[in-house]
Write an enzyme that holds these catalytic residues in place. Structure first.
Site, PDB file in Angstrom:
ATOM      1  N   GLY A 130       0.843  -1.192   0.000  1.00  0.00           N
ATOM      2  CA  GLY A 130       0.000   0.000   0.000  1.00  0.00           C
ATOM      3  C   GLY A 130       0.873   1.234   0.000  1.00  0.00           C
ATOM      4  CB  CYS A 160       5.363  -3.882   0.225  1.00  0.00           C
ATOM      5  SG  CYS A 160       6.086  -2.252  -0.006  1.00  0.00           S
ATOM      6  CE1 TYR A 161       0.972   1.039   5.647  1.00  0.00           C
ATOM      7  CE2 TYR A 161      -0.695  -0.683   5.546  1.00  0.00           C
ATOM      8  CZ  TYR A 161      -0.229   0.505   6.070  1.00  0.00           C
ATOM      9  OH  TYR A 161      -0.969   1.161   7.032  1.00  0.00           O
ATOM     10  CG  HIS A 192       5.463  -5.462  -4.544  1.00  0.00           C
ATOM     11  ND1 HIS A 192       4.165  -5.324  -4.141  1.00  0.00           N
ATOM     12  CD2 HIS A 192       6.114  -4.398  -4.026  1.00  0.00           C
ATOM     13  CE1 HIS A 192       4.019  -4.225  -3.425  1.00  0.00           C
ATOM     14  NE2 HIS A 192       5.193  -3.639  -3.344  1.00  0.00           N
ATOM     15  CD  GLU A 236       2.543  -8.300  -5.321  1.00  0.00           C
ATOM     16  OE1 GLU A 236       3.469  -8.978  -4.832  1.00  0.00           O
ATOM     17  OE2 GLU A 236       2.153  -7.227  -4.816  1.00  0.00           O
ATOM     18  CG  ASP A 239     -17.139 -12.142 -20.267  1.00  0.00           C
ATOM     19  OD1 ASP A 239     -16.313 -13.057 -20.440  1.00  0.00           O
ATOM     20  OD2 ASP A 239     -16.819 -10.953 -20.144  1.00  0.00           O
ATOM     21  CE  LYS A 298     -13.022 -11.837 -21.932  1.00  0.00           C
ATOM     22  NZ  LYS A 298     -14.209 -11.036 -22.085  1.00  0.00           N
TER      23      LYS A 298
END
Ligand code: XMP
Length: 521
Positions: free
Chosen positions: A56, A83-84, A173, A175, A231, A377
């Site tokens: 964050g 991180c945060y 990070h 990710e 979708d 998706k």
């Protein structure tokens, strides 16, 4: 013992929180993002294998920063702080967080301690690149925790609770795709929590089925607006499989803004999938409503509003006898839209008002059923394959609700639509012929309201410019233009200018998103 449900990610406002959920799901672990202040009883009810505290933009020392009691979370499941999230853990569990001398931002290299690397049996090399973005730093690990890795700036990079084995935390990070071996790190954390990678197509189908049966009563009928896209087709097929075709009423409106022959070919596909579908030809109505409208937002509004009117007309006419029974409207809302509205830390600016069935439920006093609202998706595509939709149908490029209406700059006429449809057909066919279609997220033509002088045969022409757009992307949020061979562009340009009357010049759009968007309007 109650079954564990995967990972709960608490969002503290990082721009990349969604990626944590994405990566975990790709690894086969179900995961959901909730606001950082998700009530404790809801978290207990979710029963996660593990909890992840996201990064964050704030400092733990700022009183207004998002905060929550980490010890209470630790009573529920093991935690990974990123991180945060790491700073929050350290600050509350007896460690120390201080402002860094300088911000660590971007790529840097880390070197795991050789002994640690061996002891932890880390399945990646000791030295690799990672991505960081932080101001504060952990200068003293929490009580019980050990600092296990320092970054190249000699700051704590990884800490873990060595006594109770309840948490670990990273300054970088994992990710973000720039962090090498980040996915392996998340996998490492998941198996450290004892989670099993069960989130596969079958499981996705069962979860969607359970959600439908929980929402729709045994005698309720459902209305489903089909767009021709993946979708809504998956939603309709899923509902039909669960509730039966006699209770799922699909409507597919031809607004005249679809691709060449698309209405006919998609209707045929719907029939083979066993959908109970009414095709409504409203092309003239749309062209009349769009006459002389050039402003992109006004076009989008006009298309959206008329869509609702046409839909209502169908409900009042062809489906009149079922009005008392139809209590639900199906909507193909996807997880990224849900996450956007989940974020407690502020929404984003409206760049374009997206057209879907947004205004319908309130107008028709219908309740919503959104069977894919927890899916990304590509998970919807996997679900579609599980339901028997063909690969060709499922892997088609995304197509916007307002269709070709937002690919004709300026006002829309039947003649311009014909030009665009023909050119688009040539471009897409060329991509298929060259085996490029599936390498590209989305490709299309845009007709510009600019005329230029040309020479064809022996004569002078004064016709329109057509732009080609082809982008690669993962989710449409960011995109890069596709780097075609010059020979391919030459071929498509020749074919279009030779075969399509009304176009005498082709340009290729070499802008990424941002700063541009994928569509031109
Ligand atoms: P932009 O142009 O915003 O597009 O970069 C991102 C993705 O969204 C699609 N798009 C829409 N899809 N209704 C939709 O269902 C819309 O109104 C709409 N506008 C854009 C676009 O085609 C791309 O895939």
């Amino acid at each position: 013992m109650k079954e564990k449900n995967g990972f709960l990610i608490l969002d503290f406002g990082s721009q990349v929180t969604m990626l944590i959920a994405r990566r975990l799901r790709d690894l086969g672990y179900y995961s959901e993002i909730k606001a950082y202040n998700e009530p404790l009883d809801k978290i207990k009810e979710f029963n996660p294998d593990g909890i992840i505290l996201s990064g964050g933009p704030n400092s733990v020392y700022d009183e207004k920063s998002p905060n929550r009691d980490v010890k209470k979370l630790l009573e529920i499941a093991p935690i990974l702080g990123i991180c945060y999230g790491m700073q929050l853990l350290a600050n509350q569990l007896g460690g120390k967080v201080e402002p860094g001398e300088s911000r660590e931002y971007g790529l840097t290299e880390i070197n795991w301690d050789a002994e640690l690397h061996k002891n932890l049996k880390l399945p990646w090399p000791a030295k690799h690149k990672i991505w960081m973005s932080h101001g504060d730093v952990v200068t003293k690990p929490p009580t019980n925790a050990k600092e296990l890795l320092r970054t190249s700036s000699h700051l704590a990079g990884f800490i873990a609770d060595e006594v109770h084995h309840k948490y670990m935390a990273l300054q970088y990070h994992p990710e973000v795709s720039h962090s090498e071996h980040g996915i392996e790190f998340l996998k490492y954390f998941a198996s450290w929590c004892g989670a099993k990678p069960t989130w596969k197509s079958q499981h996705i189908l069962h979860a969607a089925e359970a959600m439908v049966l929980k929402t729709v009563g045994p005698t309720d009928h459902v209305l489903c607006a089909l767009s021709g896209g993946v979708d809504s087709s998956v939603v309709a097929t899923l509902l039909t499989k669960i509730l039966g075709a006699e209770r799922v009423h699909c409507v597919f409106v031809n607004n005249g803004l679809l691709r060449l022959n698309e209405f006919e070919s998609v209707m045929a596909a719907y029939k083979t999938y066993g959908l109970n579908v009414i095709g409504v030809d409203a092309e003239d109505q749309f062209l009349t409503a769009l006459k002389d409208i050039s402003d992109p937002e006004k076009k989008r509004k006009a298309i959206g509003e008329l869509f609702i009117t046409v839909f209502e007309q169908t409900l009042n006419k062809e489906l009149k006898h079922l009005k008392d029974k139809i209590h639900f409207l199906a909507q193909g809302t996807l997880y990224p839209d849900v996450i956007e509205s989940v974020s407690s830390l502020g929404g984003s600016v409206t760049i374009k008002s997206h057209h879907n069935v947004g205004g319908l439920p309130a107008k028709m006093k219908l309740k919503l059923v959104e069977p894919v609202r927890n899916l990304f998706k590509d998970e919807v595509r996997r679900l579609g394959e599980e339901l028997g939709l063909t690969h060709e149908f499922i892997s088609r490029h995304p197509f916007p609700g307002p269709g070709l209406g937002i690919r004709i700059m300026g006002d829309i006429t039947k003649q311009k639509l014909e030009v665009l449809k023909k050119a688009d057909q040539i471009f897409i066919q060329a991509l298929r012929d060259e085996g490029l279609y599936h390498k590209i997220w989305q490709a299309f033509c845009v007709l510009l309201p600019v005329q230029t002088v040309g020479v064809q045969g022996d004569g002078r022409t004064y016709e329109n410019v057509l732009a080609l757009r082809a982008v690669t992307s993962v989710d449409g949020m960011t995109a890069d233009w596709f780097d075609f061979d010059a020979a391919f562009l030459r071929k498509v340009s020749n074919q279009i200018t030779n075969q399509v009357r009304g176009v005498n010049r082709i340009v290729y759009d070499v802008t990424s998103k941002p700063p541009a968007t994928i569509e031109w309007e």
